[in-house]
Design an enzyme around this catalytic site. Structure first.
Site, mmCIF file in Angstrom:
data_model
loop_
_atom_site.group_PDB
_atom_site.id
_atom_site.type_symbol
_atom_site.label_atom_id
_atom_site.label_comp_id
_atom_site.label_asym_id
_atom_site.label_seq_id
_atom_site.Cartn_x
_atom_site.Cartn_y
_atom_site.Cartn_z
ATOM 1 N N LYS A 70 0.827 -1.200 0.000
ATOM 2 C CA LYS A 70 0.000 0.000 0.000
ATOM 3 C C LYS A 70 0.871 1.264 0.000
ATOM 4 O O LYS A 70 2.089 1.197 0.195
ATOM 5 C CB LYS A 70 -0.934 -0.043 1.210
ATOM 6 C CG LYS A 70 -1.959 -1.200 1.188
ATOM 7 C CD LYS A 70 -2.848 -1.135 2.433
ATOM 8 C CE LYS A 70 -3.870 -2.254 2.476
ATOM 9 N NZ LYS A 70 -4.744 -2.135 3.673
ATOM 10 N N PHE B 216 -15.333 3.687 7.758
ATOM 11 C CA PHE B 216 -13.970 3.989 7.318
ATOM 12 C C PHE B 216 -13.789 3.920 5.803
ATOM 13 O O PHE B 216 -12.681 4.090 5.296
ATOM 14 C CB PHE B 216 -12.968 3.048 8.006
ATOM 15 C CG PHE B 216 -13.186 1.581 7.727
ATOM 16 C CD1 PHE B 216 -12.656 0.971 6.593
ATOM 17 C CD2 PHE B 216 -13.929 0.796 8.610
ATOM 18 C CE1 PHE B 216 -12.852 -0.376 6.328
ATOM 19 C CE2 PHE B 216 -14.138 -0.565 8.358
ATOM 20 C CZ PHE B 216 -13.589 -1.141 7.205
ATOM 21 N N GLU C 22 -10.065 -10.501 -7.018
ATOM 22 C CA GLU C 22 -9.081 -9.414 -6.940
ATOM 23 C C GLU C 22 -7.977 -9.585 -7.986
ATOM 24 O O GLU C 22 -7.517 -8.595 -8.572
ATOM 25 C CB GLU C 22 -8.479 -9.361 -5.531
ATOM 26 C CG GLU C 22 -9.520 -8.947 -4.484
ATOM 27 C CD GLU C 22 -9.041 -9.137 -3.043
ATOM 28 O OE1 GLU C 22 -7.879 -9.550 -2.842
ATOM 29 O OE2 GLU C 22 -9.842 -8.874 -2.131
ATOM 30 N N ARG D 30 2.692 -6.727 9.595
ATOM 31 C CA ARG D 30 2.004 -5.652 10.317
ATOM 32 C C ARG D 30 2.476 -5.587 11.769
ATOM 33 O O ARG D 30 2.616 -4.504 12.341
ATOM 34 C CB ARG D 30 0.493 -5.857 10.242
ATOM 35 C CG ARG D 30 -0.090 -5.544 8.847
ATOM 36 C CD ARG D 30 -1.482 -6.116 8.687
ATOM 37 N NE ARG D 30 -2.180 -5.652 7.497
ATOM 38 C CZ ARG D 30 -3.339 -6.151 7.092
ATOM 39 N NH1 ARG D 30 -3.922 -7.142 7.753
ATOM 40 N NH2 ARG D 30 -3.927 -5.680 5.991
ATOM 41 N N ARG E 211 -1.969 -14.428 4.472
ATOM 42 C CA ARG E 211 -2.683 -13.736 5.562
ATOM 43 C C ARG E 211 -1.898 -13.872 6.864
ATOM 44 O O ARG E 211 -1.787 -12.918 7.636
ATOM 45 C CB ARG E 211 -4.096 -14.309 5.742
ATOM 46 C CG ARG E 211 -5.069 -13.991 4.625
ATOM 47 C CD ARG E 211 -5.468 -12.542 4.530
ATOM 48 N NE ARG E 211 -6.219 -12.053 5.668
ATOM 49 C CZ ARG E 211 -6.838 -10.856 5.681
ATOM 50 N NH1 ARG E 211 -6.796 -10.050 4.623
ATOM 51 N NH2 ARG E 211 -7.478 -10.464 6.743
ATOM 52 N N HIS F 134 -1.939 -5.431 1.711
ATOM 53 C CA HIS F 134 -3.204 -6.147 1.504
ATOM 54 C C HIS F 134 -2.903 -7.576 1.078
ATOM 55 O O HIS F 134 -1.965 -7.812 0.315
ATOM 56 C CB HIS F 134 -4.027 -5.474 0.389
ATOM 57 C CG HIS F 134 -5.199 -6.307 -0.061
ATOM 58 N ND1 HIS F 134 -6.406 -6.288 0.602
ATOM 59 C CD2 HIS F 134 -5.320 -7.217 -1.056
ATOM 60 C CE1 HIS F 134 -7.229 -7.151 -0.002
ATOM 61 N NE2 HIS F 134 -6.592 -7.723 -1.007
ATOM 62 N N THR G 116 -5.602 -7.530 10.816
ATOM 63 C CA THR G 116 -5.944 -6.250 10.181
ATOM 64 C C THR G 116 -5.461 -5.062 11.007
ATOM 65 O O THR G 116 -4.877 -4.122 10.475
ATOM 66 C CB THR G 116 -7.474 -6.168 9.987
ATOM 67 O OG1 THR G 116 -7.875 -7.261 9.150
ATOM 68 C CG2 THR G 116 -7.890 -4.848 9.355
ATOM 69 N N TYR H 144 -12.493 -2.723 -2.908
ATOM 70 C CA TYR H 144 -12.984 -2.704 -1.532
ATOM 71 C C TYR H 144 -14.510 -2.682 -1.457
ATOM 72 O O TYR H 144 -15.079 -2.194 -0.472
ATOM 73 C CB TYR H 144 -12.388 -1.511 -0.794
ATOM 74 C CG TYR H 144 -10.943 -1.716 -0.350
ATOM 75 C CD1 TYR H 144 -10.573 -2.834 0.415
ATOM 76 C CD2 TYR H 144 -9.944 -0.792 -0.657
ATOM 77 C CE1 TYR H 144 -9.266 -3.028 0.837
ATOM 78 C CE2 TYR H 144 -8.628 -0.980 -0.239
ATOM 79 C CZ TYR H 144 -8.299 -2.095 0.515
ATOM 80 O OH TYR H 144 -7.006 -2.287 0.944
ATOM 81 N N ASN I 167 -1.836 0.131 7.450
ATOM 82 C CA ASN I 167 -1.344 -1.209 7.794
ATOM 83 C C ASN I 167 -0.529 -1.870 6.682
ATOM 84 O O ASN I 167 -0.371 -3.084 6.637
ATOM 85 C CB ASN I 167 -2.497 -2.094 8.291
ATOM 86 C CG ASN I 167 -3.566 -2.291 7.244
ATOM 87 O OD1 ASN I 167 -3.450 -1.811 6.118
ATOM 88 N ND2 ASN I 167 -4.617 -3.007 7.608
HETATM 89 P P1 IDP Z 1 -7.664 -6.748 5.723
HETATM 90 O O1 IDP Z 1 -6.855 -5.742 4.934
HETATM 91 O O2 IDP Z 1 -6.873 -7.323 6.867
HETATM 92 O O3 IDP Z 1 -8.297 -7.794 4.855
HETATM 93 P P2 IDP Z 1 -10.322 -5.594 5.975
HETATM 94 O O4 IDP Z 1 -11.244 -5.820 7.130
HETATM 95 O O5 IDP Z 1 -10.654 -6.251 4.678
HETATM 96 O O6 IDP Z 1 -8.848 -5.942 6.451
HETATM 97 O O7 IDP Z 1 -10.247 -4.030 5.749
HETATM 98 C C1 IDP Z 1 -9.628 -3.508 4.592
HETATM 99 C C2 IDP Z 1 -8.735 -2.369 4.983
HETATM 100 O O8 IDP Z 1 -9.535 -1.307 5.488
HETATM 101 C C3 IDP Z 1 -7.750 -2.653 6.115
HETATM 102 O O9 IDP Z 1 -6.573 -3.291 5.677
HETATM 103 C C4 IDP Z 1 -7.472 -1.261 6.614
HETATM 104 O O10 IDP Z 1 -6.546 -0.585 5.748
HETATM 105 C C5 IDP Z 1 -8.813 -0.593 6.473
HETATM 106 N N1 IDP Z 1 -9.589 -0.659 7.712
HETATM 107 C C6 IDP Z 1 -10.240 -1.717 8.217
HETATM 108 N N2 IDP Z 1 -10.856 -1.412 9.367
HETATM 109 C C7 IDP Z 1 -10.599 -0.096 9.580
HETATM 110 C C8 IDP Z 1 -10.964 0.826 10.609
HETATM 111 O O11 IDP Z 1 -11.657 0.491 11.585
HETATM 112 N N3 IDP Z 1 -10.495 2.111 10.477
HETATM 113 C C9 IDP Z 1 -9.717 2.512 9.424
HETATM 114 N N4 IDP Z 1 -9.359 1.665 8.434
HETATM 115 C C10 IDP Z 1 -9.792 0.391 8.514
HETATM 116 MG MG MG Z 2 -9.799 -7.673 3.454
#
Ligand code: IDP
Ligand code: MG
Length: 150
Positions: A9, A57, A126, A102, A85, A115, A91, A49, A112
């Protein structure tokens, strides 16, 4: 053998952590089937997304992923989706185990670094968003013993 979509990212690019993060995946044993550098456009961010549309968010997430160039990769290996993963960690980096990407390099959920697809269906969807099938290298066709012996 599975393929999964990885994105380094914008914060990974800006912090100069692409090489370090890529090393983690290489050392784990993933093969790189595809890799490219691009700036994710808004439309692609919304598609990628889509599952998060409507969440508080979402707007911030789209702004983040479209803010600067990223490196997108198709990585392959046995159980690549679950393995990647585990390599990236949870996450929210606050909860991620030390030793995960992470867990070692990030502190905020909104920054973070990386992805990774979360299921076979997500990976297929994807990968199609970011790569044409012919962009992905078929490693099974390589017979050079330097690549596979040892
Ligand atoms: P992942 O990347 O671990 O699969 P997801 O739940 O799919 O996590 O969320 C996608 C992305 O959205 C996360 O990697 C993060 O960058 C962002 N994200 C998820 N939850 C939050 C939040 O509560 N606040 C801000 N950004 C968030
Ligand atoms: Mg995800």
């Amino acid at each position: 053998m599975e393929r999964t979509l990885i994105i380094l990212k914008p914060d990974a690019v800006q912090r100069g952590l692409c090489g370090t993060i890529l090393s983690r995946f290489e050392q784990r044993g993933f093969r790189i089937a595809g890799m490219k550098w691009l700036k994710v456009q808004e439309v692609l961010a919304h598609e990628h997304y889509a599952e998060h549309k409507g969440k508080p968010f979402f707007k911030e997430l789209v702004a983040y992923i479209t803010s600067a160039p990223v490196i997108v990769m198709a990585l392959e290996g046995p159980s690549a989706i679950a393995a990647a993963r585990a390599t990236i960690g949870t996450t929210n980096p606050r909860d991620a185990s030390p030793g995960s990407i992470r867990g070692d390099f990030a502190l905020e959920v909104g920054r973070n670094l990386v992805h990774a697809s979360d299921s076979l269906a997500s990976a297929e969807r994807e990968l199609r968003l970011f790569f044409a099938k012919e962009d992905l290298f078929d490693w099974d066709r390589v017979t050079d013993p330097w690549v596979f012996s040892g």
